[in-house]
Design a protein around this motif. Structure first.
Motif, PDB file in Angstrom:
ATOM      1  N   PHE A  72      88.357   4.883 -14.644  1.00 51.10           N
ATOM      2  CA  PHE A  72      87.505   3.744 -14.319  1.00 51.10           C
ATOM      3  C   PHE A  72      86.065   3.969 -14.795  1.00 51.10           C
ATOM      4  O   PHE A  72      85.396   3.032 -15.237  1.00 51.10           O
ATOM      5  CB  PHE A  72      87.542   3.464 -12.813  1.00 51.10           C
ATOM      6  CG  PHE A  72      88.795   2.789 -12.361  1.00 51.10           C
ATOM      7  CD1 PHE A  72      89.074   1.490 -12.752  1.00 51.10           C
ATOM      8  CD2 PHE A  72      89.734   3.443 -11.571  1.00 51.10           C
ATOM      9  CE1 PHE A  72      90.244   0.854 -12.360  1.00 51.10           C
ATOM     10  CE2 PHE A  72      90.896   2.820 -11.165  1.00 51.10           C
ATOM     11  CZ  PHE A  72      91.158   1.530 -11.564  1.00 51.10           C
ATOM     12  N   ILE A  73      85.603   5.194 -14.706  1.00 49.99           N
ATOM     13  CA  ILE A  73      84.275   5.514 -15.231  1.00 49.99           C
ATOM     14  C   ILE A  73      84.228   5.223 -16.728  1.00 49.99           C
ATOM     15  O   ILE A  73      83.266   4.650 -17.241  1.00 49.99           O
ATOM     16  CB  ILE A  73      83.919   6.996 -14.949  1.00 49.99           C
ATOM     17  CG1 ILE A  73      83.670   7.199 -13.453  1.00 49.99           C
ATOM     18  CG2 ILE A  73      82.692   7.424 -15.751  1.00 49.99           C
ATOM     19  CD1 ILE A  73      83.532   8.651 -13.052  1.00 49.99           C
ATOM     20  N   ASP A  74      85.308   5.581 -17.424  1.00 51.81           N
ATOM     21  CA  ASP A  74      85.378   5.336 -18.860  1.00 51.81           C
ATOM     22  C   ASP A  74      85.451   3.849 -19.172  1.00 51.81           C
ATOM     23  O   ASP A  74      84.794   3.365 -20.100  1.00 51.81           O
ATOM     24  CB  ASP A  74      86.596   6.054 -19.434  1.00 51.81           C
ATOM     25  CG  ASP A  74      86.639   5.987 -20.948  1.00 51.81           C
ATOM     26  OD1 ASP A  74      85.738   6.541 -21.591  1.00 51.81           O
ATOM     27  OD2 ASP A  74      87.560   5.340 -21.490  1.00 51.81           O
ATOM     28  N   GLY A  79      82.096   7.095 -19.475  1.00 50.53           N
ATOM     29  CA  GLY A  79      82.843   8.330 -19.686  1.00 50.53           C
ATOM     30  C   GLY A  79      83.441   8.379 -21.062  1.00 50.53           C
ATOM     31  O   GLY A  79      83.235   7.500 -21.899  1.00 50.53           O
ATOM     32  N   LYS A  80      84.200   9.415 -21.318  1.00 51.06           N
ATOM     33  CA  LYS A  80      84.817   9.598 -22.623  1.00 51.06           C
ATOM     34  C   LYS A  80      86.261  10.070 -22.482  1.00 51.06           C
ATOM     35  O   LYS A  80      86.605  11.203 -22.796  1.00 51.06           O
ATOM     36  CB  LYS A  80      84.027  10.599 -23.464  1.00 51.06           C
ATOM     37  CG  LYS A  80      82.634  10.109 -23.859  1.00 51.06           C
ATOM     38  CD  LYS A  80      81.949  11.103 -24.778  1.00 51.06           C
ATOM     39  CE  LYS A  80      80.586  10.584 -25.215  1.00 51.06           C
ATOM     40  NZ  LYS A  80      79.901  11.531 -26.112  1.00 51.06           N
ATOM     41  N   LEU A  95      88.338  -2.161 -21.245  1.00 52.44           N
ATOM     42  CA  LEU A  95      88.213  -3.051 -20.107  1.00 52.44           C
ATOM     43  C   LEU A  95      88.719  -4.445 -20.459  1.00 52.44           C
ATOM     44  O   LEU A  95      89.359  -5.119 -19.645  1.00 52.44           O
ATOM     45  CB  LEU A  95      86.754  -3.115 -19.646  1.00 52.44           C
ATOM     46  CG  LEU A  95      86.461  -4.016 -18.439  1.00 52.44           C
ATOM     47  CD1 LEU A  95      87.232  -3.546 -17.210  1.00 52.44           C
ATOM     48  CD2 LEU A  95      84.953  -4.035 -18.145  1.00 52.44           C
ATOM     49  N   SER A  96      88.455  -4.872 -21.687  1.00 51.42           N
ATOM     50  CA  SER A  96      88.889  -6.204 -22.119  1.00 51.42           C
ATOM     51  C   SER A  96      90.411  -6.315 -22.116  1.00 51.42           C
ATOM     52  O   SER A  96      90.970  -7.390 -21.849  1.00 51.42           O
ATOM     53  CB  SER A  96      88.343  -6.522 -23.514  1.00 51.42           C
ATOM     54  OG  SER A  96      88.682  -5.493 -24.434  1.00 51.42           O
ATOM     55  N   ILE A 202      95.955   0.561 -12.764  1.00 54.97           N
ATOM     56  CA  ILE A 202      94.597   0.218 -13.199  1.00 54.97           C
ATOM     57  C   ILE A 202      94.362  -1.291 -13.058  1.00 54.97           C
ATOM     58  O   ILE A 202      93.306  -1.726 -12.590  1.00 54.97           O
ATOM     59  CB  ILE A 202      94.372   0.680 -14.654  1.00 54.97           C
ATOM     60  CG1 ILE A 202      94.337   2.217 -14.708  1.00 54.97           C
ATOM     61  CG2 ILE A 202      93.072   0.098 -15.215  1.00 54.97           C
ATOM     62  CD1 ILE A 202      94.445   2.779 -16.101  1.00 54.97           C
ATOM     63  N   MET A 203      95.353  -2.095 -13.450  1.00 52.82           N
ATOM     64  CA  MET A 203      95.222  -3.547 -13.316  1.00 52.82           C
ATOM     65  C   MET A 203      95.142  -3.983 -11.863  1.00 52.82           C
ATOM     66  O   MET A 203      94.535  -5.009 -11.543  1.00 52.82           O
ATOM     67  CB  MET A 203      96.416  -4.252 -13.971  1.00 52.82           C
ATOM     68  CG  MET A 203      96.357  -4.393 -15.460  1.00 52.82           C
ATOM     69  SD  MET A 203      97.442  -5.743 -16.020  1.00 52.82           S
ATOM     70  CE  MET A 203      99.012  -5.287 -15.286  1.00 52.82           C
TER      71      MET A 203
END
Length: 277
Positions: A72-74, A79-80, A95-96, A202-203
């Protein structure tokens, strides 16, 4: 403080936490356990039973955020997180892409929210969802590509994200299961079970968090000092058991696939039907 009420809050949190992200339908289990046994509308009526369920769902959401914190940070650009693709290039989930996956169920949810709330939240409809969802999971495992093309969530394309998002619409039927529908849809289009599960979790965070916070704002009147002990117990219970459930499930899913969960759903539906219907 009512000790029995605290125990019941703990149990509802446990049910929510253990089932929210496994492909067995947390909504279905909550309806079955609550309607047939705990009767939260009676013992939590003055505190707002629906508000309580929103609060414990937030506990489950927090467990996902903790488990996937680096991811989530990425996604937010801080983040990386990287993974190597087979072609030697590097990529990552965007994110898109997550947003594209969320759009279909979000639109259908808004359009049919009143109908779903009025007609689909019953034990009978949950049993239908459990069985049909189980059949879909079995079909997914039987007809999935033998060699997944997508081993990591970072390899997902926009088209695949949209496809999974469209299949997620089935989960609007209580009992069908959000994770059951999206993981099944993912493996059918060539994802590994782990990649499909990661994308599913994640979704789940933005759509569940958004719906929960909106519901919470509408029901702030129930967030009283008298209610706080029950809400806190339920929240912590859901968080702890969801944390355990998610980590166990992610280690297990590539090994046992979806069929064992489907069998469990069918057996559960049969037992509930024989006993209560």
């Amino acid at each position: 403080m009512d000790f029995i009420l605290i125990i019941k809050a703990l149990i509802l949190g446990l049910v929510e936490g253990l089932t929210e992200f496994a492909p067995v339908s947390s909504t279905g289990h909550m309806i079955i356990v609550d309607d047939m046994w705990l009767q939260s509308e009676e013992f939590l009526g003055k505190y707002g039973a629906n508000t309580f369920k929103v609060v414990i769902q937030l506990g489950s959401i927090l467990a996902v955020v903790v488990t996937f914190k680096d991811r989530f940070i990425d996604l937010l650009g801080f983040g990386k997180v990287r993974s190597k693709l087979s072609a030697g290039r590097t990529s990552r989930l965007k994110l898109s892409q997550v947003i594209v996956g969320l759009i279909p169920a979000g639109v259908f949810g808004v359009l049919f929210e009143d109908y779903i709330d009025e007609y689909l939240f019953s034990t009978e409809t949950v049993l239908i969802g459990l069985v049909i969802g189980a059949i879909f999971m079995i079909i997914a495992d039987k007809f999935r590509p033998k060699s997944p093309k997508i081993e990591s969530v970072d390899q997902i394309t926009y088209k695949q994200a949209l496809t999974v998002g469209l299949i997620q619409c089935f989960s609007l039927w209580p009992g069908f299961s959000r994770s059951g529908s999206t993981i099944s849809g993912g493996v059918l289009i060539g994802m590994s079970h782990r990649a499909a599960a990661d994308f599913t979790f994640i979704m789940a965070v933005p759509i569940m968090a958004g719906a929960s916070f909106l519901s919470l704002i509408k029901n702030l009147e129930y967030m009283t000092m008298d209610a706080l002990p029950f809400f806190i117990v339920g929240f912590i219970s859901a968080f702890v058991f969801a944390l355990i459930s998610i980590r166990f499930f992610l280690r297990l899913i590539n090994k046992i696939k979806l069929v064992p969960f489907a069998i469990y759903r069918i057996i559960l539906a049969l037992i509930i039907y024989l006993i209560y219907i």
